[in-house]
Motif scaffolding. Structure first.
Motif, PDB file in Angstrom:
ATOM      1  N   ARG A 199       0.850  -1.196   0.000  1.00 48.01           N
ATOM      2  CA  ARG A 199       0.000   0.000   0.000  1.00 48.01           C
ATOM      3  C   ARG A 199       0.886   1.247   0.000  1.00 48.01           C
ATOM      4  NH1 ARG A 199      -5.441   0.990   2.245  1.00 48.01           N
ATOM      5  NH2 ARG A 199      -5.566  -1.071   3.206  1.00 48.01           N
ATOM      6  N   ILE A 200       0.457   2.264  -0.741  1.00 48.38           N
ATOM      7  CA  ILE A 200       1.201   3.529  -0.769  1.00 48.38           C
ATOM      8  C   ILE A 200       0.278   4.639  -0.265  1.00 48.38           C
ATOM      9  CG2 ILE A 200       2.598   5.110  -2.151  1.00 48.38           C
ATOM     10  CD1 ILE A 200       2.819   2.902  -4.298  1.00 48.38           C
ATOM     11  N   LEU A 201       0.720   5.314   0.795  1.00 47.85           N
ATOM     12  CA  LEU A 201      -0.039   6.427   1.371  1.00 47.85           C
ATOM     13  C   LEU A 201       0.499   7.747   0.838  1.00 47.85           C
ATOM     14  CD1 LEU A 201       0.078   5.360   5.159  1.00 47.85           C
ATOM     15  CD2 LEU A 201      -1.585   4.637   3.409  1.00 47.85           C
ATOM     16  N   TYR A 202      -0.362   8.742   0.788  1.00 47.53           N
ATOM     17  CA  TYR A 202       0.110  10.119   0.561  1.00 47.53           C
ATOM     18  C   TYR A 202       0.101  10.839   1.901  1.00 47.53           C
ATOM     19  CZ  TYR A 202       0.338  15.021  -0.061  1.00 47.53           C
ATOM     20  OH  TYR A 202       0.741  16.316   0.108  1.00 47.53           O
ATOM     21  N   GLY A 203       1.096  11.673   2.167  1.00 52.20           N
ATOM     22  CA  GLY A 203       1.114  12.494   3.378  1.00 52.20           C
ATOM     23  C   GLY A 203       1.651  13.872   3.090  1.00 52.20           C
ATOM     24  N   GLY A 204       1.087  14.865   3.764  1.00 52.40           N
ATOM     25  CA  GLY A 204       1.526  16.255   3.613  1.00 52.40           C
ATOM     26  C   GLY A 204       0.330  17.171   3.516  1.00 52.40           C
ATOM     27  N   SER A 205      -0.014  17.829   4.671  1.00 51.56           N
ATOM     28  CA  SER A 205      -1.107  18.814   4.712  1.00 51.56           C
ATOM     29  C   SER A 205      -2.448  18.234   4.258  1.00 51.56           C
ATOM     30  CB  SER A 205      -0.730  20.061   3.895  1.00 51.56           C
ATOM     31  OG  SER A 205       0.366  20.727   4.494  1.00 51.56           O
ATOM     32  N   VAL A 206      -2.689  16.985   4.615  1.00 49.43           N
ATOM     33  CA  VAL A 206      -4.013  16.392   4.351  1.00 49.43           C
ATOM     34  C   VAL A 206      -5.014  16.963   5.359  1.00 49.43           C
ATOM     35  CG1 VAL A 206      -5.372  14.259   4.334  1.00 49.43           C
ATOM     36  CG2 VAL A 206      -3.038  14.270   3.422  1.00 49.43           C
ATOM     37  N   THR A 207      -6.183  17.352   4.866  1.00 49.48           N
ATOM     38  CA  THR A 207      -7.256  17.911   5.699  1.00 49.48           C
ATOM     39  C   THR A 207      -8.579  17.271   5.276  1.00 49.48           C
ATOM     40  OG1 THR A 207      -7.802  19.660   4.123  1.00 49.48           O
ATOM     41  CG2 THR A 207      -6.074  20.162   5.756  1.00 49.48           C
TER      42      THR A 207
END
Ligand code: PEP
Length: 242
Positions: A199-207
Motif C-alpha cells: 500500500r502507498i499512502l500520501y502524506g503532507g497537509s491532508v485535511t
C-alpha cells in the motif's frame, strides 16, 4: 480495498489526549469504512492501546534498529510490540532532519519493525529544491533503493513531499499520481509481483477538505496525517471524506 488513514501525532499530547483516540475508536464506521491507525508519542502508547480496544490500531513514530542494549533514551520495535502496538513509522522526514537518519538507518529500522511483528510505514519524499530541480523521481528511487527491507511483507510506503508537511501546501493531484506511479514501478522492480501488494499512502497537509480528492488518485491507498489527526473530529471528517 478500504482506505487506510494513519495519524502521526508527533510530539503532541499528554494523558487527556487519549480521549480523542477513544472517540475515534468508538465511531463505529462499519463495513467498507477506512481503517484508522494512530501513532501517538511513546508516552501514550500503552494508554492508547487500552482505550482503542482494537477499534483503532496503535503504533510508534520510530524505533531503534536494535532489539535492546546500551542506547539511552531509545525504544526498540520489540518494546513497541510488547506494549500492544501494531505498527511503526520509520524514516519520517522530521527524524531524517532532526536526527540525521539516512536510508541505511531507515532500512535497519524497517527490518527491526518487521522482525518484531509490526507493520512498517516507511516514509520517503523530496524537498522543495529537489522538486524544483526536477529530481523528484530520482530522489524517490534513491530513498527506496537504500531503505527498502528484504521483502514486501507487512510493508507500507508513505510518500510525503517534505515541503508539503505542515505547510498547507499540497502537490497537484497529477503530481501525486506521478509520484505514486513511480513508487509503484520501483516496488515492482524490487519485489516482483509482491510489489503490487504494497500500500502507498500520501502524506503532507491532508485535511478534511482535500482528503476526498487525494484518495481518488490512482495508487493512493490512504493518507498519513499530522496536524489534522490530533482530534477525533478532524480525523473522523477525513475518514468521512474517504
Ligand atoms: C506528517 O507529519 O507526516 C504530516 C503529513 O504532517 P501534516 O499532515 O501536518 O502535514
Amino acid at each position: 480495498m478500504p482506505a487506510l488513514i494513519v495519524g502521526n501525532w508527533k510530539m503532541n499530547g499528554t494523558g487527556e489526549a487519549v480521549a480523542e483516540i477513544a472517540e475515534m475508536a468508538g465511531a463505529g464506521m462499519g463495513v467498507g469504512a477506512p481503517s484508522l491507525w494512530i501513532a501517538p508519542p511513546f508516552t501514550l502508547i500503552d494508554r492508547a492501546v487500552i482505550v482503542s480496544a482494537g477499534g483503532v490500531k496503535i503504533g510508534g513514530q520510530d524505533c531503534h534498529a536494535k532489539a535492546s542494549g546500551a542506547h539511552t533514551g531509545c525504544v526498540s520495535a520489540a518494546m513497541l510490540a510488547d506494549l500492544g502496538a501494531n505498527f511503526v513509522i520509520v524514516g519520517h522526514s522530521e527524524r531524517r532532519r532532526d536526527n540525521g537518519e539516512g536510508n541505511a538507518d531507515v532500512r535497519a529500522k524497517a527490518m527491526a519493525g518487521k522482525a518484531a511483528g509490526l507493520e512498517v510505514i516507511l516514509c520517503i519524499g523530496e524537498t522543495r529544491d529537489e522538486r524544483d530541480a526536477g529530481q523528484t523521481n530520482e530522489v524517490l528511487s534513491t530513498q527506496l533503493a537504500g531503505s527498502l527491507p528484504d521483502d514486501a511483507e507487512a510493508l507500507i510506503i508513505a510518500y510525503e513531499p517534505v515541503w508539503a508537511i505542515g505547510t498547507g501546501l499540497v502537490p497537484t493531484l497529477e503530481d501525486v499520481a506521478a509520484a505514486h506511479a513511480h513508487i509503484r514501478a520501483r516496488l515492482v522492480a524490487c519485489y516482483g509481483p509482491a510489489g503490487h501488494g504494497v500500500r502507498i499512502l500520501y502524506g503532507g497537509s491532508v485535511t478534511p477538505a482535500n482528503a476526498g480528492d487525494l484518495l481518488q488518485v490512482a495508487e493512493v491507498g490512504g493518507v498519513l496525517v499530522g496536524g489534522a489527526s490530533l482530534t477525533a473530529a478532524s480525523l473522523l471528517a477525513i475518514a468521512a471524506a474517504a
